[in-house]
Design a protein around this motif. Structure first.
Motif, mmCIF file in Angstrom:
data_model
loop_
_atom_site.group_PDB
_atom_site.id
_atom_site.type_symbol
_atom_site.label_atom_id
_atom_site.label_comp_id
_atom_site.label_asym_id
_atom_site.label_seq_id
_atom_site.Cartn_x
_atom_site.Cartn_y
_atom_site.Cartn_z
ATOM 1 N N ASN A 522 0.828 -1.206 0.000
ATOM 2 C CA ASN A 522 0.000 0.000 0.000
ATOM 3 C C ASN A 522 0.860 1.252 0.000
ATOM 4 O O ASN A 522 0.542 2.243 -0.663
ATOM 5 C CB ASN A 522 -0.926 -0.017 1.221
ATOM 6 N N SER A 527 -1.118 4.682 -3.935
ATOM 7 C CA SER A 527 -1.527 5.980 -4.480
ATOM 8 C C SER A 527 -1.661 5.960 -6.001
ATOM 9 O O SER A 527 -2.083 6.948 -6.597
ATOM 10 C CB SER A 527 -0.528 7.064 -4.059
ATOM 11 N N TYR A 528 -1.299 4.840 -6.645
ATOM 12 C CA TYR A 528 -1.354 4.753 -8.111
ATOM 13 C C TYR A 528 -2.489 3.853 -8.615
ATOM 14 O O TYR A 528 -2.683 3.718 -9.815
ATOM 15 C CB TYR A 528 -0.017 4.226 -8.654
#
Length: 745
Positions: A522, A527-528
């Motif tokens: 994570n 974030s992608y």
């Protein structure tokens, strides 16, 4: 003498003229009295019909509003309580309100009868349960000898009709006071009839409640009533009975298709005429002029008084109707943050309930739509302003509400969180188009948060907080039906050594290792895109990045994993297989997932080689073991599907029952003669999908059984083994099916 004769003849002539004038006047006056009485009775009957029309229309609106309020606030189970309806009955025209459930039982009658009463065969229940509202008269109640009028409307819950609400009005208390009145000095009998001309209420001792006029259609008087009822012209007519004249007026109560009949009996009219004639004979010779003036003044003043009385009663009725309506709306407006009654025809708005800060936002100098939309701009979050401006457009709300009870939308408010806004139909015109609506808002932020929590728990893994297999399968289905972007990247991960940690250090340490892997994934990739935990030690990531960014992420990920250390486990190692869609845009999503798994297993093999574990030798041993089985299937019990890991092509024969659906294949295989007749019953029982699910869901491990199958026209003994996959769970019901020859051919 001549003078005397002249005086005599003059006197006689004068007397004859006066007598003739008196007789002519009396004769004409009798006709005038009858005509005026007919006019006055007609006028008053129309007025009374209008009063009943307004009262019944208000009662119909009241029961619909009560139904609407209860539909939004009460479950059907709560409606069996008498206390639920107490407040509504106080602010409505009803003596009491009853609820008939879906089965036609009126539980509230138990307060009078001590047991529920079935209304299943009543017109009220049949019409109401089929979505209709209306009015009905009940002449013989099981708990009272007094007739009542019932207004009914369907009760909705969760968008479905769950019963019928009855508003009950006592005829003796509510209707009879309106009927008992004399017109122009004449005793008038009023008869209130329903649409079938059954007598609901009457002031006549000769016409009892409950009889039907249509049964006496042969009577001349009743024929006239039926004729004027069909014509619906609200006119009066004269009739004769034993040579005497009576007056009758038939008026239509259009809101409920009922009829009001006003009757002046011949005997009553005769008494009035006789009294007038007697007075005329005694006084007409002396006060002709005064009488004429008196009659003229009387008629003039009478018309003026009637008109004034009509106006005053109309205003009183209007004020009572509006105050009662507002009182009813106020009684249930407490559930809303704000409630405003809007008249679309006159462009006016009346506050029912509102917060002080919202009240300050409304400027009465502006039009209603400007007031509402200015408030929306101040309350709603910027991204919802355009949507809410369109929703509150009063120019289109009537069209959007036609044939509907309510329209709603939800938006995010700056200060209050989630808010639900609704337009509710209050009154409609003859074309069924709303012209009076209720605009309400309700703060539902807590409700929304509970909803988000439920959704999150359905699609998130409990141990790691990442997305679970259900979310993974849903997203894969989306990708299968869409075009992948060129920066699409799929990564397959597997935690190395989890089984060894569980076996040596315990499952608490294993859980720590899984959470550590989830945190690393994570932190590096979250974030992608999305990270999923699809099995015990299996993870997947679907992200959107360029190749250069992916190269940097790989380095960051390796460093993050290398630097991880837990409380119970000293180190973490994760194998990964990366697939970049841009490298081969011809790949399907299924091809991508398989290729990623292959690369991940290759990476895992390198890891174990580096640790001195011969994974290649293990694979070779596994392949030799597989050769000893004639059939190996990977089975998804939940979907009743399978994939073939090893099987001879000759098994794919429809004559042997072959099918793409596992349960069908296993059943057809036995029924096609491939299983020995003595073994068919046990074979079908143990290969039943429901039996297999139940066996493994109860925590059992693998099981096997032997049976005889046909090989080269002879029955040979074979063994079927069924083993759950390592990641088997109620959500991932994957097993392996093996078939092995016991007898050598």
């Amino acid at each position: 003498m001549r003078v005397s004769k002249l005086i005599f003849f003059a006197t006689v002539f004068t007397l004859i003229v006066i007598a003739g004038g008196v007789f002519v006047y009396v004769y004409e006056s009798r006709k005038t009295i009858i005509n005026n009485a007919s006019y006055t009775i007609q006028h008053e009957a129309i007025e009374k019909a209008g009063q009943f029309n307004n009262s019944f229309r208000f009662a119909e609106s009241s029961i619909k509003l009560v139904s609407l309020s209860l539909s939004n606030n009460q479950t059907p189970e709560n409606l069996t309580s008498y206390n639920i309806f107490a407040d509504y009955a106080d602010v409505s025209p009803f003596d009491r309100i009853h609820y008939i459930d879906e089965e036609g039982m009126n539980h509230l009658n138990s307060y009078e009868l001590l047991h529920p009463l079935s209304y299943k065969t009543s017109d009220v229940y049949i019409d109401g349960i089929n979505g209709k509202s209306g009015i009905s008269a009940d002449y013989k109640q099981p708990f009272s000898n007094q007739p009542v009028i019932t207004f009914y409307a369907p009760y909705y819950y969760d968008g479905q009709i769950r019963g019928v609400l009855n508003g009950i009005i006592n005829v003796e208390q509510y209707v009879m006071p309106l009927l008992k009145r004399n017109a122009y000095g004449h005793p008038v009998d009023y008869v209130l009839c329903d649409r079938d001309l059954n007598v609901v209420a009457t002031t006549s001792g000769d016409i009892p409640a409950g009889i039907c006029f249509k049964r006496y259609a042969d009577n001349a008087f009743v024929k006239d009533i039926l004729k004027h009822t069909d014509e619906r012209d609200n006119s009066s007519f004269k009739y004769t009975e034993d040579g005497k004249t009576g007056i009758c007026c038939v008026c239509d109560i259009e809101s409920v298709d009922w009829t009001l009949i006003a009757i002046v009996l011949p005997s009553s009219l005769k008494n009035s005429l006789k009294a007038f004639t007697a007075k005329s004979y005694y006084l007409i010779a002396f006060v002709v002029f005064i009488l004429l003036v008196y009659l003229c003044v009387r008629f003039y003043l009478h018309d003026k008084v009637i008109k004034q009385d009509e106006h005053e009663k109309y205003m009183e009725t209007l004020i009572d109707h509006q105050s009662t309506q507002i009182s009813m709306l106020s009684s249930f407006s407490g559930i809303y943050y704000s409630a405003h009654l809007i008249d679309l025809t006159s462009d006016t708005i009346a506050e029912i309930n509102s917060a002080p800060e919202l009240r300050k936002m409304l400027d009465p100098k502006l039009s209603v739509i400007e007031q509402i939309q200015n408030a929306i701009k101040l309350i709603a979050s910027p991204e919802y302003v355009d949507e809410m401006t369109a929703f509150t457009n009063l120019d289109t709300v009537a069209k959007r509400l036609k044939d509907k009870r309510i329209i709603s939308t939800e938006f995010l408010a700056v200060r209050y969180g989630w808010v639900r806004a609704s337009f509710i139909t209050v009154e409609k015109d003859e074309d069924n188009v709303p012209f009076k609506v209720l605009f309400v808002t309700q703060i539902i932020d807590d409700e929304k948060r509970r909803e988000e929590t439920l959704i999150s728990s359905a699609y998130n893994d409990e141990l790691t907080g990442l997305y679970n297999r259900r979310a993974y399968e849903n997203d894969l289905n989306v990708f299968r039906n869409s075009v992948l972007s060129t920066d699409f990247v799929y990564i397959s991960f597997d935690v190395n050594g989890l089984k060894n940690v569980n076996d040596t250090l315990g499952h608490e340490a294993g859980d720590e290792l899984i959470r550590g892997a989830a945190d690393c994934l994570n932190k590096c990739f979250g974030s992608y895109g999305k990270i999923y935990r699809t099995g015990g030690d299996e993870f997947q990531a679907i992200i959107n990045v360029s190749k250069n960014v992916l190269d940097d992420l790989k380095v960051i990920f390796e460093n993050t994993v290398d630097s991880w250390a837990g409380r119970l486990v000293a180190e973490l190692r994760i194998s990964a297989g990366y697939v970049v869609f841009a490298d081969d845009v011809s790949l399907s999503i299924s091809d991508i997932t398989k290729l990623a798994d292959q690369r991940m297993y290759k990476d895992k093999s390198k890891f174990y080689i580096s640790r001195g574990v011969d994974r290649r030798g293990q694979q070779a041993a596994f392949e030799v073991l597989c050769q000893s089985y004639t059939k190996i299937l990977k089975v998804d019990l939940e979907k009743d599907q399978y994939s073939i890991l090893q099987m001879n092509e000759i098994e794919k024969d429809s004559l042997k029952g072959f099918s793409e659906q596992l349960s069908v294949w296993l059943h057809n295989f036995a029924m096609s003669g491939q299983v020995h007749p003595d073994d068919v019953e046990e074979y079908l029982r143990k290969t039943d999908i429901g039996y297999i699910k139940s066996y493994f869901n109860n925590g059992n491990r693998d099981f096997s059984f032997q049976y005889r199958r046909k090989i080269n026209d002879e029955f040979r003994v074979v063994m079927m083994e069924l083993c759950p996959a390592k990641e088997y769970s109620s959500e991932n019901q994957t097993i392996y099916l093996y078939v092995k020859n016991i007898d050598k051919v």
